[in-house]
Design an enzyme around this catalytic site. Structure first.
Site, PDB file in Angstrom:
ATOM      1  CG  HIS A  54      -3.417   5.162  -2.743  1.00 51.71           C
ATOM      2  ND1 HIS A  54      -2.928   5.902  -1.686  1.00 51.71           N
ATOM      3  CD2 HIS A  54      -4.124   4.137  -2.173  1.00 51.71           C
ATOM      4  CE1 HIS A  54      -3.309   5.349  -0.540  1.00 51.71           C
ATOM      5  NE2 HIS A  54      -4.038   4.289  -0.814  1.00 51.71           N
ATOM      6  CG  HIS A  56      -7.017   2.027  -1.708  1.00 56.64           C
ATOM      7  ND1 HIS A  56      -5.926   1.425  -1.124  1.00 56.64           N
ATOM      8  CD2 HIS A  56      -7.334   1.248  -2.787  1.00 56.64           C
ATOM      9  CE1 HIS A  56      -5.596   0.337  -1.817  1.00 56.64           C
ATOM     10  NE2 HIS A  56      -6.430   0.224  -2.820  1.00 56.64           N
ATOM     11  CG  ASP A  58      -8.444   4.547   3.329  1.00 54.29           C
ATOM     12  OD1 ASP A  58      -8.296   4.228   2.128  1.00 54.29           O
ATOM     13  OD2 ASP A  58      -7.593   4.264   4.198  1.00 54.29           O
ATOM     14  CG  HIS A  59      -5.825   7.318   0.992  1.00 53.60           C
ATOM     15  ND1 HIS A  59      -4.612   7.753   1.468  1.00 53.60           N
ATOM     16  CD2 HIS A  59      -6.005   6.102   1.556  1.00 53.60           C
ATOM     17  CE1 HIS A  59      -4.088   6.847   2.276  1.00 53.60           C
ATOM     18  NE2 HIS A  59      -4.922   5.830   2.338  1.00 53.60           N
ATOM     19  CG  HIS A 112      -1.114   0.425  -0.968  1.00 54.95           C
ATOM     20  ND1 HIS A 112      -1.446  -0.512  -0.016  1.00 54.95           N
ATOM     21  CD2 HIS A 112      -2.122   1.342  -0.942  1.00 54.95           C
ATOM     22  CE1 HIS A 112      -2.590  -0.185   0.546  1.00 54.95           C
ATOM     23  NE2 HIS A 112      -3.028   0.942  -0.003  1.00 54.95           N
ATOM     24  CG  ASP A 133      -2.128   3.724   2.506  1.00 55.23           C
ATOM     25  OD1 ASP A 133      -1.908   4.636   3.313  1.00 55.23           O
ATOM     26  OD2 ASP A 133      -3.253   3.212   2.345  1.00 55.23           O
ATOM     27  CG  HIS A 171      -3.310   4.041   7.404  1.00 51.28           C
ATOM     28  ND1 HIS A 171      -4.649   3.960   7.688  1.00 51.28           N
ATOM     29  CD2 HIS A 171      -3.219   4.026   6.040  1.00 51.28           C
ATOM     30  CE1 HIS A 171      -5.344   3.883   6.566  1.00 51.28           C
ATOM     31  NE2 HIS A 171      -4.492   3.925   5.550  1.00 51.28           N
TER      32      HIS A 171
END
Length: 259
Positions: A54, A56, A58-59, A112, A133, A171
């Site tokens: 996805h 975001h 941090d990915h 998410h 996530d 995570h």
């Protein structure tokens, strides 16, 4: 033989690496290029592809640097804008890689984010799921874009995979997720057992991941929305009757958001 490992990044992220005996490695959700580069150098591995679940930051934050260094293909969700993505994928697609030799089924898992996908490889010694996530050990992703109904449906789809599936979340949230679960069902034996197991791992500075789907179906309350004990506990806490699985899941997710 294939091996896989969670590369720590940021505060609590994991970037997954999966590689074969020849040293070819795929990278999943590289939010930061630096720990990936360090890991590849330490293990003498060569990256062959990037998988994205996805959009975001941090990915995806490390994509461009890794691409510039190795000219890598990037496979990710067709319904999301992923800078640097070269191969958009959606529900029903099959991703077959030559090195490492692995075949993934693509599963749409909105909740998410709206375009979130997961990668499931069935034809390995043990099945592997890279779920981003959507599913966490002891929990599930926060609903930034989707609805409770979408997330519940996504979790149901993942729950239907083989029990021995190795679940690779992104995570290290397991301890906090289980601590929250104890506030709902403080004496649940499966949660207590898993909490002790994870505490031992973390005391040794070991990751709590990957987890196994059979474990999550026992100890993860977000996969137990049909559990009468959970429904009863939430109804008492919220002061309202919960008449179906969606109501139970929605109440649970709401309490987690406020925790």
């Amino acid at each position: 033989m294939l091996e896989f490992f969670p590369i720590p990044a940021f505060t609590d992220n994991y970037i997954w690496a999966l590689w074969d005996d020849s040293g070819h490695c795929l990278i999943v959700d590289p939010g930061d290029a630096t720990p990936v580069e360090q890991f590849l150098e330490q293990r003498n591995l060569t990256p062959s592809a990037i998988l994205i679940t996805h959009h975001h930051p941090d990915h995806i934050g490390g994509i461009n640097r890794l691409k510039q260094r190795w000219s890598l293909p990037v496979y990710g969700p067709a319904r999301e804008n992923i800078p640097g993505q070269t191969h958009p994928l959606t529900e029903g697609d099959t991703l077959s890689l030559e090195a490492p030799a692995v075949e993934f089924k693509v599963i749409d898992t909105p909740g998410h984010t709206l375009g979130h996908i997961a990668f499931f490889a069935a034809k390995l010694p043990e099945p592997i799921l890279f779920c981003g996530d959507t599913l966490f050990s002891g929990g599930c992703g926060r609903l930034f874009e989707g609805t409770p109904a979408q997330m519940l449906a996504s979790l149901d789809r993942l729950s239907s995979l083989p029990d021995n599936t190795r679940v690779c979340c992104t995570h290290e949230y397991t301890e906090s997720n289980l601590a929250f679960a104890r506030t709902i069902l403080p004496n649940d034996p499966e949660i207590l057992r898993r909490q002790q197991q994870v505490a031992s791992l973390r005391e040794q500075n070991q990751p709590s991941l990957p987890t196994q789907l059979s474990e999550e179906k026992c100890s993860n309350l977000f996969l137990r929305s049909d559990d009468p004990a959970l429904a009863s506990a939430l109804a008492a806490l919220n002061g309202e009757e919960l008449n179906d699985r969606l109501a139970v899941f929605t109440a649970l997710r709401g309490r987690k958001d406020r925790a």
